[in-house]
Design a protein around this motif. Structure first.
Motif, PDB file in Angstrom:
ATOM      1  N   TYR A  61       3.859  -4.153  16.983  1.00 59.73           N
ATOM      2  CA  TYR A  61       4.632  -4.129  15.747  1.00 59.73           C
ATOM      3  C   TYR A  61       4.697  -2.687  15.231  1.00 59.73           C
ATOM      4  O   TYR A  61       3.691  -1.974  15.180  1.00 59.73           O
ATOM      5  CB  TYR A  61       4.019  -5.051  14.698  1.00 59.73           C
ATOM      6  CG  TYR A  61       4.103  -6.504  15.080  1.00 59.73           C
ATOM      7  CD1 TYR A  61       5.232  -7.247  14.765  1.00 59.73           C
ATOM      8  CD2 TYR A  61       3.067  -7.134  15.765  1.00 59.73           C
ATOM      9  CE1 TYR A  61       5.320  -8.591  15.117  1.00 59.73           C
ATOM     10  CE2 TYR A  61       3.150  -8.469  16.128  1.00 59.73           C
ATOM     11  CZ  TYR A  61       4.274  -9.187  15.803  1.00 59.73           C
ATOM     12  OH  TYR A  61       4.374 -10.512  16.168  1.00 59.73           O
ATOM     13  N   SER A  62       5.896  -2.320  14.834  1.00 61.65           N
ATOM     14  CA  SER A  62       6.110  -0.939  14.399  1.00 61.65           C
ATOM     15  C   SER A  62       5.825  -0.734  12.921  1.00 61.65           C
ATOM     16  O   SER A  62       5.451   0.353  12.496  1.00 61.65           O
ATOM     17  CB  SER A  62       7.553  -0.498  14.704  1.00 61.65           C
ATOM     18  OG  SER A  62       8.486  -1.367  14.047  1.00 61.65           O
ATOM     19  N   THR A  63       6.045  -1.768  12.131  1.00 65.43           N
ATOM     20  CA  THR A  63       5.838  -1.651  10.678  1.00 65.43           C
ATOM     21  C   THR A  63       4.906  -2.767  10.214  1.00 65.43           C
ATOM     22  O   THR A  63       5.176  -3.946  10.456  1.00 65.43           O
ATOM     23  CB  THR A  63       7.163  -1.743   9.910  1.00 65.43           C
ATOM     24  OG1 THR A  63       8.063  -0.722  10.384  1.00 65.43           O
ATOM     25  CG2 THR A  63       6.937  -1.550   8.424  1.00 65.43           C
ATOM     26  N   VAL A  64       3.830  -2.362   9.561  1.00 63.87           N
ATOM     27  CA  VAL A  64       2.853  -3.321   9.031  1.00 63.87           C
ATOM     28  C   VAL A  64       2.683  -3.021   7.551  1.00 63.87           C
ATOM     29  O   VAL A  64       2.270  -1.914   7.167  1.00 63.87           O
ATOM     30  CB  VAL A  64       1.506  -3.235   9.766  1.00 63.87           C
ATOM     31  CG1 VAL A  64       0.515  -4.238   9.171  1.00 63.87           C
ATOM     32  CG2 VAL A  64       1.675  -3.458  11.261  1.00 63.87           C
ATOM     33  N   THR A  65       2.968  -4.009   6.734  1.00 58.91           N
ATOM     34  CA  THR A  65       2.858  -3.854   5.282  1.00 58.91           C
ATOM     35  C   THR A  65       1.787  -4.811   4.769  1.00 58.91           C
ATOM     36  O   THR A  65       1.869  -6.025   4.979  1.00 58.91           O
ATOM     37  CB  THR A  65       4.197  -4.145   4.588  1.00 58.91           C
ATOM     38  OG1 THR A  65       5.211  -3.286   5.141  1.00 58.91           O
ATOM     39  CG2 THR A  65       4.078  -3.896   3.102  1.00 58.91           C
ATOM     40  N   VAL A  66       0.779  -4.262   4.098  1.00 59.93           N
ATOM     41  CA  VAL A  66      -0.334  -5.043   3.544  1.00 59.93           C
ATOM     42  C   VAL A  66      -0.300  -4.927   2.037  1.00 59.93           C
ATOM     43  O   VAL A  66      -0.313  -3.818   1.492  1.00 59.93           O
ATOM     44  CB  VAL A  66      -1.670  -4.594   4.101  1.00 59.93           C
ATOM     45  CG1 VAL A  66      -2.807  -5.432   3.505  1.00 59.93           C
ATOM     46  CG2 VAL A  66      -1.714  -4.674   5.618  1.00 59.93           C
ATOM     47  N   THR A  67      -0.240  -6.068   1.370  1.00 63.05           N
ATOM     48  CA  THR A  67      -0.194  -6.112  -0.088  1.00 63.05           C
ATOM     49  C   THR A  67      -1.319  -7.014  -0.606  1.00 63.05           C
ATOM     50  O   THR A  67      -1.547  -8.099  -0.045  1.00 63.05           O
ATOM     51  CB  THR A  67       1.162  -6.639  -0.583  1.00 63.05           C
ATOM     52  OG1 THR A  67       2.215  -5.864  -0.023  1.00 63.05           O
ATOM     53  CG2 THR A  67       1.233  -6.581  -2.095  1.00 63.05           C
ATOM     54  N   PHE A  68      -1.984  -6.560  -1.646  1.00 62.50           N
ATOM     55  CA  PHE A  68      -3.064  -7.329  -2.271  1.00 62.50           C
ATOM     56  C   PHE A  68      -2.575  -7.880  -3.607  1.00 62.50           C
ATOM     57  O   PHE A  68      -1.942  -7.161  -4.397  1.00 62.50           O
ATOM     58  CB  PHE A  68      -4.305  -6.452  -2.496  1.00 62.50           C
ATOM     59  CG  PHE A  68      -4.987  -6.040  -1.207  1.00 62.50           C
ATOM     60  CD1 PHE A  68      -5.977  -6.836  -0.669  1.00 62.50           C
ATOM     61  CD2 PHE A  68      -4.646  -4.859  -0.572  1.00 62.50           C
ATOM     62  CE1 PHE A  68      -6.613  -6.474   0.498  1.00 62.50           C
ATOM     63  CE2 PHE A  68      -5.282  -4.481   0.592  1.00 62.50           C
ATOM     64  CZ  PHE A  68      -6.263  -5.286   1.140  1.00 62.50           C
ATOM     65  N   THR A  69      -2.838  -9.133  -3.824  1.00 67.94           N
ATOM     66  CA  THR A  69      -2.456  -9.753  -5.096  1.00 67.94           C
ATOM     67  C   THR A  69      -3.379  -9.276  -6.205  1.00 67.94           C
ATOM     68  O   THR A  69      -4.500  -8.781  -5.949  1.00 67.94           O
ATOM     69  CB  THR A  69      -2.538 -11.277  -4.993  1.00 67.94           C
ATOM     70  OG1 THR A  69      -3.879 -11.656  -4.654  1.00 67.94           O
ATOM     71  CG2 THR A  69      -1.580 -11.790  -3.932  1.00 67.94           C
ATOM     72  N   ASN A  70      -2.948  -9.429  -7.413  1.00 69.54           N
ATOM     73  CA  ASN A  70      -3.774  -9.028  -8.561  1.00 69.54           C
ATOM     74  C   ASN A  70      -4.921 -10.020  -8.746  1.00 69.54           C
ATOM     75  O   ASN A  70      -4.742 -11.221  -8.556  1.00 69.54           O
ATOM     76  CB  ASN A  70      -2.908  -8.992  -9.818  1.00 69.54           C
ATOM     77  CG  ASN A  70      -1.844  -7.906  -9.752  1.00 69.54           C
ATOM     78  OD1 ASN A  70      -2.055  -6.844  -9.157  1.00 69.54           O
ATOM     79  ND2 ASN A  70      -0.674  -8.175 -10.352  1.00 69.54           N
ATOM     80  N   PRO A  71      -6.044  -9.536  -9.141  1.00 65.99           N
ATOM     81  CA  PRO A  71      -7.191 -10.447  -9.342  1.00 65.99           C
ATOM     82  C   PRO A  71      -6.951 -11.370 -10.528  1.00 65.99           C
ATOM     83  O   PRO A  71      -6.217 -11.072 -11.434  1.00 65.99           O
ATOM     84  CB  PRO A  71      -8.363  -9.482  -9.578  1.00 65.99           C
ATOM     85  CG  PRO A  71      -7.731  -8.212 -10.043  1.00 65.99           C
ATOM     86  CD  PRO A  71      -6.396  -8.129  -9.364  1.00 65.99           C
TER      87      PRO A  71
END
Length: 247
Positions: A237-247
């Motif tokens: 995979y060329s693009t990996v986007t990691v997002t964390f939700t708000n606590p």
């Protein structure tokens, strides 16, 4: 023949001269010979000394093996086998941890009573570790979005969580403990385990609270993102986007 009156007559009788007595030899004490038991005891001691000297000599020449101390301390382990109580699958990724040290100064006394009578003060140094992890078991169905044509991936993860501090007892110790007279007498008749447990719990609580503002959460997010980007990049995979939700 007449004797002259002026001439003394010879003594007609002399006292007997005592014969010289033979010299009496000094008394010689009878020769004291050691008893049979004493001779036997001396013989046994000499033989034992020769045996010991021979053993040490042979040991010095490495002819005999080394001797163990017959009075050395021995430790017997009579512990029971370890029993497995439970097993569970973990879905956590431990992204960061921190080691903290806290000094607990706890004092207990009574109002209107002098401290030298009723008082307890303990100075404890606690060292503990707090782990920060991401729980993948809480991912929802749309947390992972994959586009195989564009070779892109989007991940939405829950915020990192912190575990409770785990004290390292090999690095934790009591610096000082002061007790009043009546307190010392009372402790002699009851266990002090509960009070020690309270000090440990206070150290754990203080370390856990301090870890929340130490920046471990930010470090855990960065490490998790780098781990996932590296993993999926190797999968193509060329693009990996990691997002964390708000606590």
């Amino acid at each position: 023949m007449a004797h002259s009156p002026d001439v003394e007559e010879p003594t007609t009788e002399y006292p007997a001269v005592p014969e010289e007595a033979e010299p009496v030899a000094p008394a010689v004490p009878p020769e004291h010979k050691p008893s049979f038991f004493a001779r036997l005891l001396i013989f046994v001691f000499v033989v034992f000394a020769l045996i010991v000297a021979s053993c040490f000599g042979l040991r010095a020449m490495n002819v005999l093996p080394s001797f163990d101390n017959p009075f050395s301390d021995q430790t017997v382990d009579r512990s029971q086998p370890v029993l497995l109580q439970s097993m569970r699958d973990l879905h956590r990724y431990v992204a960061a941890d921190g080691t903290f040290q806290v000094i607990v100064d706890l004092q207990q006394n009574k109002e209107n009573i002098p401290d030298f009578l009723v008082n307890r003060r303990i100075l404890f140094v606690g060292s503990g570790t707090v782990e920060t992890y991401v729980d993948f078991s809480a991912l929802s169905g749309d947390a992972l979005k994959v586009d195989n044509e564009k070779k892109t991936i989007e991940l939405t993860l829950p915020p990192p969580q912190q575990s409770q501090a785990a004290l390292d007892m090999s690095k934790s110790y009591v610096v000082e403990e002061n007790r009043g007279l009546l307190t010392s007498i009372g402790d002699a008749f009851r266990s002090d385990t509960d009070k020690q447990q309270r000090v440990y719990e206070m150290a754990q609580q203080k370390i856990t609270e301090a870890a929340k503002s130490s920046g471990l959460d930010q470090r855990a997010q960065q490490n998790t993102q780098q781990m996932l980007e590296s993993l999926f990049t190797r999968l193509g995979y060329s693009t990996v986007t990691v997002t964390f939700t708000n606590p």
